[in-house]
Design a protein around this motif. Sequence first.
Motif, PDB file in Angstrom:
ATOM      1  N   ALA A   1       0.665  -1.299   0.272  1.00 54.78           N
ATOM      2  CA  ALA A   1       0.214   0.174  -0.074  1.00 54.78           C
ATOM      3  C   ALA A   1       1.002   1.364   0.158  1.00 54.78           C
ATOM      4  N   TYR A   2       0.428   2.275  -0.763  1.00 57.50           N
ATOM      5  CA  TYR A   2       1.263   4.144  -1.294  1.00 57.50           C
ATOM      6  C   TYR A   2       0.748   4.657  -0.222  1.00 57.50           C
ATOM      7  N   SER A   3       1.200   5.625   0.329  1.00 66.70           N
ATOM      8  CA  SER A   3       0.905   7.036   0.545  1.00 66.70           C
ATOM      9  C   SER A   3       1.781   7.725  -0.360  1.00 66.70           C
ATOM     10  N   ALA A   4       1.516   8.999  -0.455  1.00 62.88           N
ATOM     11  CA  ALA A   4       1.841  10.143  -0.851  1.00 62.88           C
ATOM     12  C   ALA A   4       3.419  10.006  -0.161  1.00 62.88           C
ATOM     13  N   THR A   5       3.605   9.747   0.646  1.00 63.21           N
ATOM     14  CA  THR A   5       4.861  10.209   1.454  1.00 63.21           C
ATOM     15  C   THR A   5       5.932   7.744   1.760  1.00 63.21           C
ATOM     16  N   ASP A   6       4.916   7.458   1.462  1.00 64.36           N
ATOM     17  CA  ASP A   6       5.400   6.059   2.284  1.00 64.36           C
ATOM     18  C   ASP A   6       4.149   4.713   1.907  1.00 64.36           C
ATOM     19  N   SER A   7       4.983   3.230   2.015  1.00 64.67           N
ATOM     20  CA  SER A   7       3.943   2.248   1.267  1.00 64.67           C
ATOM     21  C   SER A   7       4.639   1.508   2.745  1.00 64.67           C
ATOM     22  N   VAL A   8       3.929   0.532   2.786  1.00 66.08           N
ATOM     23  CA  VAL A   8       3.630  -0.284   4.262  1.00 66.08           C
ATOM     24  C   VAL A   8       3.287  -2.170   3.768  1.00 66.08           C
ATOM     25  N   LEU A   9       4.068  -3.229   3.535  1.00 66.04           N
ATOM     26  CA  LEU A   9       3.511  -3.897   3.010  1.00 66.04           C
ATOM     27  C   LEU A   9       2.408  -5.140   3.904  1.00 66.04           C
ATOM     28  N   TYR A  10       1.544  -6.176   3.404  1.00 64.12           N
ATOM     29  CA  TYR A  10       0.468  -6.119   3.754  1.00 64.12           C
ATOM     30  C   TYR A  10       0.812  -8.084   3.563  1.00 64.12           C
ATOM     31  N   THR A  11       0.089  -8.809   4.750  1.00 61.79           N
ATOM     32  CA  THR A  11       0.227  -9.992   3.552  1.00 61.79           C
ATOM     33  C   THR A  11      -0.931 -10.820   4.666  1.00 61.79           C
ATOM     34  N   GLU A  12      -2.248 -11.259   3.665  1.00 61.23           N
ATOM     35  CA  GLU A  12      -3.043 -12.559   3.849  1.00 61.23           C
ATOM     36  C   GLU A  12      -2.964 -13.898   3.478  1.00 61.23           C
ATOM     37  N   LEU A  13      -2.886 -15.103   4.372  1.00 57.14           N
ATOM     38  CA  LEU A  13      -3.013 -16.174   4.057  1.00 57.14           C
ATOM     39  C   LEU A  13      -4.377 -17.117   2.974  1.00 57.14           C
ATOM     40  N   ALA A  14      -3.984 -17.631   2.275  1.00 56.59           N
ATOM     41  CA  ALA A  14      -5.356 -18.375   1.532  1.00 56.59           C
ATOM     42  C   ALA A  14      -4.268 -20.180   0.969  1.00 56.59           C
ATOM     43  N   THR A  15      -5.584 -20.859   2.400  1.00 61.20           N
ATOM     44  CA  THR A  15      -4.929 -22.189   1.278  1.00 61.20           C
ATOM     45  C   THR A  15      -6.444 -22.356   0.232  1.00 61.20           C
ATOM     46  N   THR A  16      -5.628 -23.248  -0.993  1.00 61.69           N
ATOM     47  CA  THR A  16      -6.677 -23.889  -1.727  1.00 61.69           C
ATOM     48  C   THR A  16      -7.340 -24.900  -1.374  1.00 61.69           C
ATOM     49  N   ASN A  17      -8.699 -25.609  -1.136  1.00 64.38           N
ATOM     50  CA  ASN A  17      -9.082 -26.863  -1.124  1.00 64.38           C
ATOM     51  C   ASN A  17      -8.560 -28.386  -1.398  1.00 64.38           C
ATOM     52  N   SER A  18      -8.782 -28.883  -0.829  1.00 66.57           N
ATOM     53  CA  SER A  18      -8.297 -30.687  -1.553  1.00 66.57           C
ATOM     54  C   SER A  18      -9.381 -30.420  -2.584  1.00 66.57           C
ATOM     55  N   ASN A  19      -8.281 -31.302  -4.010  1.00 67.95           N
ATOM     56  CA  ASN A  19      -9.731 -32.215  -4.350  1.00 67.95           C
ATOM     57  C   ASN A  19     -10.110 -33.565  -3.385  1.00 67.95           C
ATOM     58  N   GLY A  20     -11.513 -33.624  -4.306  1.00 67.26           N
ATOM     59  CA  GLY A  20     -12.487 -34.867  -4.113  1.00 67.26           C
ATOM     60  C   GLY A  20     -12.966 -34.936  -2.575  1.00 67.26           C
ATOM     61  N   GLY A  21     -13.031 -35.796  -1.753  1.00 64.80           N
ATOM     62  CA  GLY A  21     -13.942 -36.068  -1.107  1.00 64.80           C
ATOM     63  C   GLY A  21     -13.146 -37.086   0.116  1.00 64.80           C
ATOM     64  N   SER A  22     -14.310 -37.555   1.236  1.00 62.02           N
ATOM     65  CA  SER A  22     -13.694 -38.404   1.957  1.00 62.02           C
ATOM     66  C   SER A  22     -14.236 -39.065   2.023  1.00 62.02           C
ATOM     67  N   GLY A  23     -15.261 -39.757   0.771  1.00 59.08           N
ATOM     68  CA  GLY A  23     -16.410 -41.353   0.899  1.00 59.08           C
ATOM     69  C   GLY A  23     -15.057 -41.334   0.185  1.00 59.08           C
ATOM     70  N   GLN A  24     -15.891 -42.816  -0.213  1.00 63.43           N
ATOM     71  CA  GLN A  24     -14.585 -44.259  -0.262  1.00 63.43           C
ATOM     72  C   GLN A  24     -15.039 -44.670  -1.809  1.00 63.43           C
ATOM     73  N   SER A  25     -13.752 -45.121  -2.712  1.00 68.52           N
ATOM     74  CA  SER A  25     -14.239 -45.132  -4.033  1.00 68.52           C
ATOM     75  C   SER A  25     -14.019 -46.835  -4.080  1.00 68.52           C
ATOM     76  N   VAL A  26     -15.556 -47.031  -5.120  1.00 72.03           N
ATOM     77  CA  VAL A  26     -15.445 -48.884  -4.889  1.00 72.03           C
ATOM     78  C   VAL A  26     -15.784 -49.040  -6.777  1.00 72.03           C
ATOM     79  N   ILE A  27     -15.339 -49.615  -7.095  1.00 76.39           N
ATOM     80  CA  ILE A  27     -15.067 -49.748  -8.899  1.00 76.39           C
ATOM     81  C   ILE A  27     -15.528 -51.948  -8.380  1.00 76.39           C
ATOM     82  N   ASP A  28     -16.343 -52.086  -9.185  1.00 72.59           N
ATOM     83  CA  ASP A  28     -17.061 -53.827  -8.991  1.00 72.59           C
ATOM     84  C   ASP A  28     -16.072 -53.899 -10.715  1.00 72.59           C
ATOM     85  N   ILE A  29     -15.346 -55.343 -10.389  1.00 72.51           N
ATOM     86  CA  ILE A  29     -14.886 -56.466 -11.833  1.00 72.51           C
ATOM     87  C   ILE A  29     -15.641 -57.503 -12.046  1.00 72.51           C
TER      88      ILE A  29
END
Length: 133
Positions: free
Chosen positions: A105-133
């Motif tokens: 961020a800039y003013s007329a005389t100064d600048s300041v650095l800010y940060t914020e964390l963000a974590t992307t979600n995981s793919n898939g869910g908590s379910g169980q995959s079943v394959i019939d052969i």
Amino acid sequence: MKRLFTVFAAMMMMAFGLKAQTPAVAITVDEVTPTTVTASFAMNESCVKFTYMLSEASEMQMWAAMYGVGLERLVREWGITKTADETYTWDEQVPNTEYTIYVLAYSATDSVLYTELATTNSNGGSGQSVIDI
């Protein structure tokens, strides 16, 4: 020139009893998905512009060390600069990864650095995959 302007601004504030306000940008993480991060940026009254970007913190530290510069310089040179409030979506991110949003961020005389964390979600869910052969 910047130093002269800073000294002049400080003298004017002292003469008129004004207090300098630090430029600030409020960062709000609006939404995350497995591959996107959406954030909003709101400037305070003394902020005249801001520059923002998103990266993994370890990657930014690596670039800062490689180039021998501070994080502020990387954000200033690689980020997106705006002069009004903004909402932005980064896409093509890696699932289940912690990112840092950097805002200078800039003013007329100064600048300041800010940060914020963000974590992307995981793919898939908590379910169980079943394959019939």
